[in-house]
Scaffold this motif. Structure first.
Motif, PDB file in Angstrom:
ATOM      1  N   ILE B 225     -29.826 -54.112 -13.175  1.00 24.37           N
ATOM      2  CA  ILE B 225     -30.132 -53.263 -13.752  1.00 24.37           C
ATOM      3  C   ILE B 225     -31.560 -53.263 -13.976  1.00 24.37           C
ATOM      4  O   ILE B 225     -32.346 -54.202 -14.557  1.00 24.37           O
ATOM      5  CB  ILE B 225     -29.847 -54.119 -15.146  1.00 24.37           C
ATOM      6  N   ASP B 226     -31.941 -52.245 -13.607  1.00 21.47           N
ATOM      7  CA  ASP B 226     -33.461 -51.785 -13.196  1.00 21.47           C
ATOM      8  C   ASP B 226     -33.856 -51.255 -14.319  1.00 21.47           C
ATOM      9  O   ASP B 226     -35.492 -50.364 -14.270  1.00 21.47           O
ATOM     10  CB  ASP B 226     -34.089 -51.633 -12.201  1.00 21.47           C
ATOM     11  N   LEU B 227     -33.623 -51.135 -15.647  1.00 23.27           N
ATOM     12  CA  LEU B 227     -34.152 -50.801 -16.744  1.00 23.27           C
ATOM     13  C   LEU B 227     -35.608 -51.971 -17.624  1.00 23.27           C
ATOM     14  O   LEU B 227     -35.862 -52.927 -17.097  1.00 23.27           O
ATOM     15  CB  LEU B 227     -33.132 -51.012 -18.543  1.00 23.27           C
ATOM     16  N   ALA B 228     -36.343 -50.837 -17.938  1.00 25.47           N
ATOM     17  CA  ALA B 228     -38.102 -51.857 -17.813  1.00 25.47           C
ATOM     18  C   ALA B 228     -37.529 -53.299 -19.385  1.00 25.47           C
ATOM     19  O   ALA B 228     -37.258 -52.877 -20.009  1.00 25.47           O
ATOM     20  CB  ALA B 228     -38.828 -51.315 -18.189  1.00 25.47           C
ATOM     21  N   PHE B 229     -38.915 -54.322 -19.251  1.00 31.18           N
ATOM     22  CA  PHE B 229     -39.290 -54.700 -20.201  1.00 31.18           C
ATOM     23  C   PHE B 229     -39.896 -54.396 -20.566  1.00 31.18           C
ATOM     24  O   PHE B 229     -41.050 -53.417 -19.976  1.00 31.18           O
ATOM     25  CB  PHE B 229     -39.025 -55.941 -20.205  1.00 31.18           C
ATOM     26  N   PRO B 230     -40.623 -55.026 -22.180  1.00 29.51           N
ATOM     27  CA  PRO B 230     -39.339 -55.008 -23.409  1.00 29.51           C
ATOM     28  C   PRO B 230     -38.244 -53.657 -23.240  1.00 29.51           C
ATOM     29  O   PRO B 230     -38.561 -52.613 -23.513  1.00 29.51           O
ATOM     30  CB  PRO B 230     -39.800 -55.223 -24.114  1.00 29.51           C
ATOM     31  N   ARG B 231     -37.141 -54.331 -23.716  1.00 31.31           N
ATOM     32  CA  ARG B 231     -36.063 -53.208 -24.073  1.00 31.31           C
ATOM     33  C   ARG B 231     -35.906 -53.299 -25.712  1.00 31.31           C
ATOM     34  O   ARG B 231     -36.152 -54.489 -26.392  1.00 31.31           O
ATOM     35  CB  ARG B 231     -34.385 -53.762 -23.433  1.00 31.31           C
ATOM     36  N   SER B 232     -35.597 -52.219 -25.367  1.00 28.63           N
ATOM     37  CA  SER B 232     -34.901 -52.314 -26.795  1.00 28.63           C
ATOM     38  C   SER B 232     -34.012 -51.411 -27.409  1.00 28.63           C
ATOM     39  O   SER B 232     -33.431 -51.048 -27.001  1.00 28.63           O
ATOM     40  CB  SER B 232     -36.379 -51.210 -28.082  1.00 28.63           C
ATOM     41  N   HIS B 240     -30.855 -42.431 -19.957  1.00 34.40           N
ATOM     42  CA  HIS B 240     -28.880 -42.434 -19.807  1.00 34.40           C
ATOM     43  C   HIS B 240     -28.678 -43.210 -18.129  1.00 34.40           C
ATOM     44  O   HIS B 240     -27.795 -43.386 -17.990  1.00 34.40           O
ATOM     45  CB  HIS B 240     -29.090 -40.662 -18.781  1.00 34.40           C
ATOM     46  N   ARG B 241     -29.747 -43.874 -17.766  1.00 30.62           N
ATOM     47  CA  ARG B 241     -29.364 -44.629 -16.602  1.00 30.62           C
ATOM     48  C   ARG B 241     -28.688 -45.872 -16.998  1.00 30.62           C
ATOM     49  O   ARG B 241     -28.172 -46.354 -17.234  1.00 30.62           O
ATOM     50  CB  ARG B 241     -30.996 -45.079 -16.007  1.00 30.62           C
ATOM     51  N   PHE B 242     -29.110 -46.227 -18.262  1.00 27.83           N
ATOM     52  CA  PHE B 242     -28.682 -46.828 -19.624  1.00 27.83           C
ATOM     53  C   PHE B 242     -26.476 -47.042 -19.429  1.00 27.83           C
ATOM     54  O   PHE B 242     -25.356 -47.640 -18.800  1.00 27.83           O
ATOM     55  CB  PHE B 242     -28.691 -47.107 -20.741  1.00 27.83           C
ATOM     56  N   ALA B 243     -26.101 -45.129 -19.434  1.00 31.16           N
ATOM     57  CA  ALA B 243     -25.262 -45.234 -19.456  1.00 31.16           C
ATOM     58  C   ALA B 243     -24.573 -44.938 -18.635  1.00 31.16           C
ATOM     59  O   ALA B 243     -23.637 -45.254 -18.323  1.00 31.16           O
ATOM     60  CB  ALA B 243     -25.131 -43.706 -20.054  1.00 31.16           C
ATOM     61  N   GLN B 244     -25.675 -44.516 -16.996  1.00 32.43           N
ATOM     62  CA  GLN B 244     -24.755 -44.692 -16.435  1.00 32.43           C
ATOM     63  C   GLN B 244     -24.724 -46.028 -15.276  1.00 32.43           C
ATOM     64  O   GLN B 244     -23.111 -45.938 -15.170  1.00 32.43           O
ATOM     65  CB  GLN B 244     -25.798 -44.318 -14.993  1.00 32.43           C
TER      66      GLN B 244
END
Lengths: 258, 257
Positions: B225-232, B240-244
């Motif tokens: 999960i290479d979504l940036a921190f901090p997350r909200s 949209h990458r979260f959804a994917q």
């Protein structure tokens, strides 16, 4: 202030029926000439004469002493034994059938056996009381210690509590409500056996006093004996409740919320 | 090079049942990177909790090994703390919040004043300052779970293991607790392993999501999960990458791909 109010209300709600019954008894028996049902006011006069404090030392103290000593010995034996048995499945499988068999014998029926073994002095009475009181305490301790929930034990183990710490800080406190229930039942049985053991072969104690009074047609005395037994049983139970409520505050607090 | 905080090597777990041996885990291998947040997801009954029991040393694998801090696991390792789903049964109801948190500190050689200090710090971290003297059952579910987290933090763990930590609380509290866990993670960088059945939650919190699938279970996918921190809660979940990623995990959990 509100707490006192609530307490007062509880006393009123719980108290009206006894007051009504006693008043009815008092009036209905006032002119009684039946030797078996003497007037309540006569019983009350005799009660005061007998127990404040004429016979207190001869008849009440021996009974209370046997009761307390016998009960305490039962506690000291049954709780550790229960902890050992409850902590180990294997021990439980060996011990439980025997315990189940022996506890099925009505404890009063064993008093004659104890008389044969120990004679007629107070050691016999104490042994009978201890024997009878042990079983509820033992069984409840086994049950309480065994029923410690797995999540609690897992948590304790992951946090690396030692075996001893798990026993003293998890299993035992967790078992306390069940153990207390066992103590209370054990105490009630101890009281019964304390009286029953005096009916056989004793000149002292409340049980002996009441029986001798009945046998000698001292009906008033017999009534006062029964009355004091009732009061004693009630008060001792009350003391038990108070001790339980204080030492298991967490348990009652939790239950009230659920 | 990153080091593995936990190394799971070809771990198999069989249970004897009346109908013969049941193979629950069939050769799980995975390295948990130091400081990472890893979620283990999978269909109900796949063996997530079994794996977690192995990781905490509560059970021993039939074959294979788990290496923590260079040592093969046998029994609960040092420096590991847990938060379990059932907070009502994992906190001791006869102890106050303070004593609950202090209980695991008994075997550490620290002074009473230090213990009190640590309890205070942990409670502050989870937003429950001043609740020392309450009993757990006097608190709401979410607050009790915060106490569990504080208890775990108080031992200053290197590894935190959580089993469905937010499953028994309401949705709002759940979001709060998720963000609390992210904050704790940002503050301390503890290597964290969480078992969950909630795919969104796994995606939202983790660096890696490990999907277990099959009978016996194997690792069917590892999603980074290479979504940036901090997350909200709002932005990350709308990415949209979260959804994917959650779709990919969902399909793996359902055995659709």
């Amino acid at each position: 202030m509100r707490r006192i109010g609530r307490w007062l209300l509880a006393v009123l709600i719980g108290g009206w029926l006894p007051v009504l019954l006693i008043t009815w008894w008092w009036n209905a028996s006032a002119d009684s000439t039946d030797p078996f049902f003497p007037p309540l006011h006569a019983i009350w006069e005799q009660f005061q004469y007998n127990w404040i404090w004429q016979f207190w030392g001869i008849h009440v103290m021996p009974t209370l002493q046997n009761l307390i000593v016998g009960f305490l010995i039962a506690v000291v034996i049954a709780i550790p034994l229960g902890v050992v048995v409850g902590s180990s499945r294997t021990t439980a499988t060996y011990v439980e059938p025997v315990v189940d068999f022996i506890r099925s014998i009505p404890p009063v029926a064993l008093v004659p056996i104890f008389i044969l073994l120990l004679g007629l002095d107070s050691s016999m009475r104490i042994a009978s009381i201890t024997f009878a009181a042990s079983f509820p305490i033992l069984l409840n301790t086994i049950e309480g210690v065994r029923a410690t929930n797995v999540v609690l034990l897992d948590t304790a183990m992951v946090f690396r509590l030692t075996r001893n710490q798990i026993l003293w800080r998890v299993r035992l406190p967790n078992a306390m409500p069940t153990v207390f229930a066992g103590l209370q039942v054990g105490f009630q049985i101890a009281f019964i056996v304390a009286i029953a053991s005096e009916i056989l072969g004793s000149g002292f104690g409340l049980g002996a006093f009441t029986l001798i009074a009945t046998d000698s047609f001292m009906i008033l005395d017999a009534w006062t004996g029964v009355m004091l037994l009732g009061i004693l049983g009630y008060v001792l139970n009350l003391v038990f409740d108070v001790v339980e409520r204080i030492s298991l505050r967490w348990y009652f607090g939790q239950r009230k919320l659920v | 090079m990153t080091t593995a905080a936990i190394s799971i090597r070809d771990v198999r777990m069989d249970y004897p049942t009346p109908d013969g041996v049941k193979h629950v885990l069939g050769g799980i291998s995975y390295d948990v990177t130091e400081g990472h947040y890893v979620s283990i997801v999978g269909p109900s009954g796949v063996g997530k909790t079994t794996l977690l029991r192995l990781l905490t040393g509560l059970a021993q694998p039939t074959a294979g090994e788990i290496i923590v801090a260079g040592k093969r696991l046998s029994g609960a390792p040092e420096g590991l703390a847990v938060v379990l789903q059932d907070y009502t049964r994992s906190l001791m109801p006869w102890l106050t919040v303070e004593r609950n948190i202090a209980l695991p500190l008994r075997n550490e050689k620290i002074s009473k004043a230090n213990v009190r200090q640590r309890v205070k710090e942990s409670l502050t971290e989870v937003g429950l300052e001043g609740s020392e003297r309450a009993y757990p059952w006097q608190l709401s579910g979410g607050m009790q779970q915060r106490v569990s987290i504080a208890r775990a933090l108080a031992v200053r763990p290197r590894i935190l293991v959580m089993d469905e930590p937010f499953a028994s609380v309401d949705a709002q509290t759940r979001f709060d607790l998720e963000d609390l866990v992210l904050k704790v993670r940002a503050d301390f960088g503890i290597t964290t392993l969480m078992v969950t059945h909630d795919i969104d939650e796994a995606t939202y919190l983790s660096d890696d999501v490990v999907v277990l699938y099959g009978k016996p279970a194997t690792v069917s996918d590892i999603v980074s999960i290479d979504l940036a921190f901090p997350r909200s809660q709002v932005e990350t979940r709308n990415d949209h990458r979260f959804a994917q990623m959650r779709t990919r995990i969902y399909e793996k959990v359902r055995g659709l791909s």
